[in-house]
Design a protein around this motif. Structure first.
Motif, PDB file in Angstrom:
ATOM      1  N   ILE A  24       0.835  -1.196   0.000  1.00  0.00           N
ATOM      2  CA  ILE A  24       0.000   0.000   0.000  1.00  0.00           C
ATOM      3  C   ILE A  24       0.877   1.256   0.000  1.00  0.00           C
ATOM      4  O   ILE A  24       0.613   2.219  -0.738  1.00  0.00           O
ATOM      5  CB  ILE A  24      -0.936  -0.014   1.220  1.00  0.00           C
ATOM      6  CG1 ILE A  24      -1.981  -1.141   1.079  1.00  0.00           C
ATOM      7  CG2 ILE A  24      -1.646   1.324   1.385  1.00  0.00           C
ATOM      8  CD1 ILE A  24      -2.847  -1.347   2.304  1.00  0.00           C
ATOM      9  N   GLU A  25       1.926   1.255   0.793  1.00  0.00           N
ATOM     10  CA  GLU A  25       2.835   2.405   0.837  1.00  0.00           C
ATOM     11  C   GLU A  25       3.499   2.619  -0.511  1.00  0.00           C
ATOM     12  O   GLU A  25       3.660   3.761  -0.973  1.00  0.00           O
ATOM     13  CB  GLU A  25       3.883   2.188   1.925  1.00  0.00           C
ATOM     14  CG  GLU A  25       3.297   2.191   3.342  1.00  0.00           C
ATOM     15  CD  GLU A  25       4.372   1.939   4.399  1.00  0.00           C
ATOM     16  OE1 GLU A  25       5.546   1.751   4.000  1.00  0.00           O
ATOM     17  OE2 GLU A  25       4.038   1.921   5.596  1.00  0.00           O
ATOM     18  N   ARG A  49       2.354   1.800  -3.538  1.00  0.00           N
ATOM     19  CA  ARG A  49       1.408   2.330  -4.521  1.00  0.00           C
ATOM     20  C   ARG A  49       1.055   3.796  -4.208  1.00  0.00           C
ATOM     21  O   ARG A  49       0.835   4.587  -5.129  1.00  0.00           O
ATOM     22  CB  ARG A  49       0.139   1.482  -4.547  1.00  0.00           C
ATOM     23  CG  ARG A  49       0.369   0.146  -5.258  1.00  0.00           C
ATOM     24  CD  ARG A  49      -0.923  -0.550  -5.604  1.00  0.00           C
ATOM     25  NE  ARG A  49      -0.681  -1.755  -6.377  1.00  0.00           N
ATOM     26  CZ  ARG A  49      -1.626  -2.568  -6.829  1.00  0.00           C
ATOM     27  NH1 ARG A  49      -2.897  -2.270  -6.577  1.00  0.00           N
ATOM     28  NH2 ARG A  49      -1.328  -3.637  -7.539  1.00  0.00           N
ATOM     29  N   GLN A  50       0.981   4.121  -2.944  1.00  0.00           N
ATOM     30  CA  GLN A  50       0.752   5.520  -2.593  1.00  0.00           C
ATOM     31  C   GLN A  50       1.898   6.401  -3.095  1.00  0.00           C
ATOM     32  O   GLN A  50       1.680   7.544  -3.543  1.00  0.00           O
ATOM     33  CB  GLN A  50       0.571   5.658  -1.083  1.00  0.00           C
ATOM     34  CG  GLN A  50      -0.760   5.110  -0.581  1.00  0.00           C
ATOM     35  CD  GLN A  50      -0.860   5.145   0.930  1.00  0.00           C
ATOM     36  OE1 GLN A  50       0.161   5.220   1.628  1.00  0.00           O
ATOM     37  NE2 GLN A  50      -2.091   5.079   1.443  1.00  0.00           N
ATOM     38  N   LEU A 101       1.445   6.964  -6.738  1.00  0.00           N
ATOM     39  CA  LEU A 101       0.402   7.967  -6.979  1.00  0.00           C
ATOM     40  C   LEU A 101       0.963   9.380  -6.857  1.00  0.00           C
ATOM     41  O   LEU A 101       0.542  10.287  -7.579  1.00  0.00           O
ATOM     42  CB  LEU A 101      -0.767   7.760  -6.000  1.00  0.00           C
ATOM     43  CG  LEU A 101      -1.667   6.545  -6.278  1.00  0.00           C
ATOM     44  CD1 LEU A 101      -2.661   6.337  -5.138  1.00  0.00           C
ATOM     45  CD2 LEU A 101      -2.414   6.713  -7.599  1.00  0.00           C
ATOM     46  N   GLU A 102       1.884   9.563  -5.931  1.00  0.00           N
ATOM     47  CA  GLU A 102       2.515  10.873  -5.810  1.00  0.00           C
ATOM     48  C   GLU A 102       3.307  11.203  -7.086  1.00  0.00           C
ATOM     49  O   GLU A 102       3.292  12.336  -7.572  1.00  0.00           O
ATOM     50  CB  GLU A 102       3.447  10.899  -4.593  1.00  0.00           C
ATOM     51  CG  GLU A 102       2.724  10.868  -3.268  1.00  0.00           C
ATOM     52  CD  GLU A 102       1.865  12.101  -3.064  1.00  0.00           C
ATOM     53  OE1 GLU A 102       2.279  13.215  -3.501  1.00  0.00           O
ATOM     54  OE2 GLU A 102       0.758  11.959  -2.491  1.00  0.00           O
ATOM     55  N   LYS A 156      -9.352  -1.535  -0.131  1.00  0.00           N
ATOM     56  CA  LYS A 156      -8.217  -0.596  -0.205  1.00  0.00           C
ATOM     57  C   LYS A 156      -7.568  -0.642  -1.589  1.00  0.00           C
ATOM     58  O   LYS A 156      -7.164   0.392  -2.135  1.00  0.00           O
ATOM     59  CB  LYS A 156      -7.202  -0.924   0.875  1.00  0.00           C
ATOM     60  CG  LYS A 156      -7.684  -0.600   2.285  1.00  0.00           C
ATOM     61  CD  LYS A 156      -6.578  -0.814   3.308  1.00  0.00           C
ATOM     62  CE  LYS A 156      -7.062  -0.425   4.711  1.00  0.00           C
ATOM     63  NZ  LYS A 156      -6.000  -0.607   5.737  1.00  0.00           N
ATOM     64  N   LEU A 206      -7.217   2.574  -4.285  1.00  0.00           N
ATOM     65  CA  LEU A 206      -5.947   3.016  -4.908  1.00  0.00           C
ATOM     66  C   LEU A 206      -6.055   2.948  -6.423  1.00  0.00           C
ATOM     67  O   LEU A 206      -5.587   3.865  -7.134  1.00  0.00           O
ATOM     68  CB  LEU A 206      -4.799   2.144  -4.407  1.00  0.00           C
ATOM     69  CG  LEU A 206      -4.456   2.286  -2.913  1.00  0.00           C
ATOM     70  CD1 LEU A 206      -3.464   1.209  -2.480  1.00  0.00           C
ATOM     71  CD2 LEU A 206      -3.891   3.666  -2.617  1.00  0.00           C
ATOM     72  N   ARG A 261      -7.898   5.940  -7.855  1.00  0.00           N
ATOM     73  CA  ARG A 261      -7.092   7.167  -7.915  1.00  0.00           C
ATOM     74  C   ARG A 261      -6.167   7.155  -9.132  1.00  0.00           C
ATOM     75  O   ARG A 261      -6.007   8.189  -9.809  1.00  0.00           O
ATOM     76  CB  ARG A 261      -6.289   7.324  -6.627  1.00  0.00           C
ATOM     77  CG  ARG A 261      -7.149   7.624  -5.415  1.00  0.00           C
ATOM     78  CD  ARG A 261      -6.326   7.602  -4.131  1.00  0.00           C
ATOM     79  NE  ARG A 261      -5.288   8.623  -4.156  1.00  0.00           N
ATOM     80  CZ  ARG A 261      -4.334   8.741  -3.205  1.00  0.00           C
ATOM     81  NH1 ARG A 261      -4.325   7.889  -2.168  1.00  0.00           N
ATOM     82  NH2 ARG A 261      -3.423   9.698  -3.296  1.00  0.00           N
TER      83      ARG A 261
END
Length: 455
Positions: A328-329, A331-332, A335-336, A372, A376, A379
């Protein structure tokens, strides 16, 4: 008679009976139209006693009745006054009964037929009675009372008939209500409600039978037969319904018992047994009812078997969620980076950046829980759709065919603009305001279209 010969015994003088005390009657307010009761004829006066009775020398007592003297008895060993007093008391007893009967009739509340029977009995007692007094007067009073009671008895009989007719109508209504229940389509009724209705009707029947007037045996038996037959018809259908329901419950109980056993056998399979359990759940829903208590007990076992499988899945999901935290971290972080796609003016460079991010996105792998992962993905999809929209606009703008059509349209618009400018100048020179306005409007429209084409 010698001195030694025993003397003949003297007959015993009968002891005069104690005169009865009058009973205390309940006080009643006198009605305006009510005739006061005739009092008991006084007998204490010597003149009155002498009027109705006399005693001979041998103690024989006679009473004057219908202008003739009638022997009523003997009182040999007493004085004439004692003899008359004894038989006067006999008369007083009868007179008191007559007076009491008259009072009961005037007071009301007593059955006229019962009073008539008592009056007839007293009339017999006053006829040829061994008593001294105005016996004929007593009989006249009793005859008058009997005549009065005769009409009241007829009224009572009519009232009793009306009560019986009303009771027959009421009991017939109960029968008809029971027959109406029996005439329903008993295959579609709520048996709890029908049973309660029949029970209430039977209670009403018993209350009517106990508290209502007595009906003739033939009418009572006829109504009871109809009521009983209606109840029997309903009971027959009710027993058949519950017998069929018992069979259905037994069949459902057997089917659900087998489903419970199959569900419990899935426990060793853990998460892999959930699809099979769902299939068993569908079969459970179509198995029918087995009765509340049995259903509750079997469902508790069936649900416990499913809870064990879903508990294993919950444990697996918790482990997968823990493993997904670093993904998850990652993929976040991607996204940034993807925010730069929208800022990149060069569409080809923006597409290259997004392609790299997409490739790294897929290399990260699946994420749990799925909610979750979907959040993601949504987004990133926004970034993809934004770039796709820019690419479509760019394609339409740089497509050779589109450009050729746009150039041709631009040439036509330029020619039209030159022509309209000439027409506008001519109209203004001629002072034709209407033609000048039309040319100006058309000219403005053509210039707007040309501007839209980038001309």
């Amino acid at each position: 008679m010698s001195a030694t010969e025993p003397s003949k015994p003297t007959p015993p003088v009968p002891a005069p009976p104690t005169a009865p005390l009058p009973r205390k009657l309940p006080a009643k307010a006198p009605a305006a139209a009510q005739t006061p009761a005739a009092p008991v004829a006084p007998t204490s006066s010597p003149e009155e006693v002498a009027k109705w009775g006399r005693v001979s020398e041998d103690g024989t007592v006679e009473v004057l009745e219908n202008d003739a003297w009638r022997v009523v008895g003997q009182y040999p060993d007493g004085t004439p006054d004692e003899a008359l007093a004894y038989f006067v008391r006999k008369y007083d007893d009868i007179a008191f009964k007559v007076h009491t009967l008259e009072q009961r009739h005037q007071a009301g509340g007593a059955s006229a037929s019962d009073l008539a029977k008592q009056a007839a009995h007293l009339l017999e007692e006053a006829t040829d009675a061994a008593a001294v007094g105005d016996l004929a007067g007593l009989r006249d009073r009793l005859n008058a009372l009997t005549a009065s009671l005769s009409e009241a008895t007829a009224q009572e009989a009519q009232a009793a008939k009306e009560l019986v007719d009303k009771a027959i109508a009421e009991r017939t209504a109960l029968v008809e209500r029971a027959e109406a229940i029996a005439a329903r389509d008993l295959s579609k009724v709520q048996w709890k409600q029908v049973t309660a209705e029949l029970s209430d009707l039977f209670d009403e029947w018993q209350a009517h039978q106990q508290n209502g007037p007595r009906l003739s045996k033939s009418v009572s038996q006829q109504l009871w037969k109809r009521f009983r037959d209606a109840r029997a018809a309903v009971d027959k259908h009710r027993r058949a319904f519950y017998a069929e329901l018992d069979d259905a419950h037994k069949s459902a109980r057997d089917a659900k018992t087998r489903l419970v056993e199959r569900a419990e056998a899935l426990a060793p399979r853990g998460v892999d047994g959930i699809p099979a359990y769902r299939t068993l759940l569908d079969e459970w829903k179509s198995a029918g009812r087995a009765g509340r208590k049995v259903d509750d007990a079997l469902w508790a076992r069936f649900k416990a078997a499913g809870d064990a499988l879903y508990s294993a899945r919950a444990e697996q999901a918790a482990a997968e969620e823990a493993d997904s935290a670093p993904k998850i971290e990652a993929r976040q972080a991607l996204l940034e980076e993807a925010k730069a796609v929208a800022d990149e003016a060069n569409i080809k460079s923006a597409r290259a950046l997004l392609t790299r991010i997409q490739r790294q996105w897929d290399e990260i792998g699946r994420i749990f829980p799925r909610e979750k992962e979907r959040a993601l993905d949504d987004r990133l999809r926004v970034v993809e759709q934004s770039l796709k929209a820019r690419e479509e606009v760019d394609w339409k703008k740089n497509n050779p065919e589109t450009k050729a059509r746009a150039n041709d349209m631009s040439s036509q618009l330029l020619e039209a603009i030159e022509k309209l400018e000439a027409e506008l100048a001519a109209a203004e020179k001629a002072g034709d305001k209407k033609a000048a306005k039309a040319a100006a409007d058309a000219l403005e429209a053509r210039r707007t279209w040309l501007s839209a084409l980038g001309g």
